[in-house]
Design a protein around this motif. Sequence first.
Motif, short mmCIF file in Angstrom:
data_model
loop_
_atom_site.label_atom_id
_atom_site.label_comp_id
_atom_site.label_asym_id
_atom_site.label_seq_id
_atom_site.Cartn_x
_atom_site.Cartn_y
_atom_site.Cartn_z
N GLY A 279 0.78 -1.23 0.00
CA GLY A 279 0.00 0.00 0.00
C GLY A 279 0.81 1.28 0.00
O GLY A 279 0.25 2.37 0.03
N ILE A 280 2.14 1.19 -0.07
CA ILE A 280 3.00 2.38 -0.07
C ILE A 280 3.62 2.52 -1.45
O ILE A 280 4.21 1.57 -1.97
CB ILE A 280 4.11 2.26 1.00
CG1 ILE A 280 3.47 2.16 2.39
CG2 ILE A 280 5.06 3.44 0.92
CD1 ILE A 280 4.44 1.80 3.48
N VAL A 281 3.51 3.71 -2.04
CA VAL A 281 4.08 3.95 -3.36
C VAL A 281 5.61 3.95 -3.24
O VAL A 281 6.17 4.72 -2.46
CB VAL A 281 3.60 5.29 -3.96
CG1 VAL A 281 4.32 5.58 -5.28
CG2 VAL A 281 2.09 5.26 -4.17
N ILE A 282 6.27 3.05 -3.99
CA ILE A 282 7.73 2.97 -3.93
C ILE A 282 8.39 3.51 -5.21
O ILE A 282 9.58 3.77 -5.22
CB ILE A 282 8.22 1.53 -3.63
CG1 ILE A 282 7.71 0.55 -4.68
CG2 ILE A 282 7.80 1.11 -2.24
CD1 ILE A 282 8.28 -0.85 -4.54
N ASP A 283 7.61 3.68 -6.26
CA ASP A 283 8.12 4.28 -7.49
C ASP A 283 6.94 4.69 -8.35
O ASP A 283 5.84 4.15 -8.20
CB ASP A 283 9.03 3.32 -8.25
CG ASP A 283 10.00 4.05 -9.19
OD1 ASP A 283 9.95 5.29 -9.28
OD2 ASP A 283 10.80 3.35 -9.84
N LYS A 284 7.17 5.62 -9.26
CA LYS A 284 6.10 6.06 -10.16
C LYS A 284 6.73 6.61 -11.43
O LYS A 284 7.92 6.94 -11.46
CB LYS A 284 5.19 7.08 -9.51
CG LYS A 284 5.87 8.36 -9.09
CD LYS A 284 4.91 9.27 -8.36
CE LYS A 284 5.64 10.53 -7.90
NZ LYS A 284 4.73 11.43 -7.20
N GLY A 285 5.92 6.71 -12.47
CA GLY A 285 6.42 7.23 -13.73
C GLY A 285 5.30 7.38 -14.74
O GLY A 285 4.12 7.28 -14.39
N GLU A 286 5.69 7.60 -15.99
CA GLU A 286 4.71 7.79 -17.06
C GLU A 286 5.13 7.02 -18.30
O GLU A 286 6.32 6.84 -18.56
CB GLU A 286 4.60 9.26 -17.45
CG GLU A 286 4.05 10.14 -16.37
CD GLU A 286 4.01 11.61 -16.79
OE1 GLU A 286 4.43 11.95 -17.91
OE2 GLU A 286 3.56 12.42 -15.97
N ILE A 287 4.14 6.56 -19.03
CA ILE A 287 4.34 6.01 -20.36
C ILE A 287 3.63 6.97 -21.29
O ILE A 287 2.41 7.14 -21.21
CB ILE A 287 3.74 4.60 -20.48
CG1 ILE A 287 4.41 3.65 -19.49
CG2 ILE A 287 3.86 4.09 -21.91
CD1 ILE A 287 3.75 2.29 -19.40
N ALA A 288 4.41 7.66 -22.11
CA ALA A 288 3.81 8.67 -22.98
C ALA A 288 4.53 8.66 -24.31
O ALA A 288 5.73 8.42 -24.37
CB ALA A 288 3.92 10.05 -22.34
N PRO A 289 3.86 8.94 -25.36
CA PRO A 289 2.41 9.05 -25.44
C PRO A 289 1.78 7.68 -25.61
O PRO A 289 2.43 6.73 -26.04
CB PRO A 289 2.19 9.90 -26.69
CG PRO A 289 3.35 9.54 -27.58
CD PRO A 289 4.51 9.27 -26.64
N VAL A 290 0.52 7.58 -25.25
CA VAL A 290 -0.26 6.36 -25.49
C VAL A 290 -0.77 6.45 -26.92
O VAL A 290 -1.49 7.37 -27.27
CB VAL A 290 -1.42 6.24 -24.49
CG1 VAL A 290 -2.31 5.07 -24.84
CG2 VAL A 290 -0.89 6.11 -23.07
N ARG A 291 -0.39 5.51 -27.74
CA ARG A 291 -0.80 5.53 -29.17
C ARG A 291 -1.87 4.48 -29.40
O ARG A 291 -1.58 3.30 -29.53
CB ARG A 291 0.40 5.22 -30.05
CG ARG A 291 1.54 6.20 -29.86
CD ARG A 291 1.55 7.19 -30.96
NE ARG A 291 2.71 8.07 -30.83
CZ ARG A 291 2.68 9.33 -31.16
NH1 ARG A 291 1.58 9.85 -31.64
NH2 ARG A 291 3.74 10.08 -31.03
#
Length: 108
Positions: free
Chosen positions: A40-52
Amino acid sequence: MSENRISITRTGENTFLLENRTEYHFRDRFFLAWFLECDGIVIDKGEIAPVRAAAGGEFAFTFTHELPEEGVSSLLLSVVTAVDSEIAPRDREVYCAQFILKDVPPPF
């Protein structure tokens, strides 16, 4: 209740498929935010862009990340608007899905 017009399914251990059943092309209008959690604890985050994903189309992607040795590791995927549009303002979550990646209880 209406059917979701966007969905994300797990197609393999590290592979996922986003289905776009809207009339909108996802080119440069959306991105995929991800949050890796352990117990339940966020240990990493990011983005996948762009979504095609064309209107009525699909977007396949792979997610690989080192996971903690113990605990419940989950992946939260969120489709977010990248620009102001007729659908929603910028940075608005329009769909999310969560997947358990690993469930290892601590030793006793």
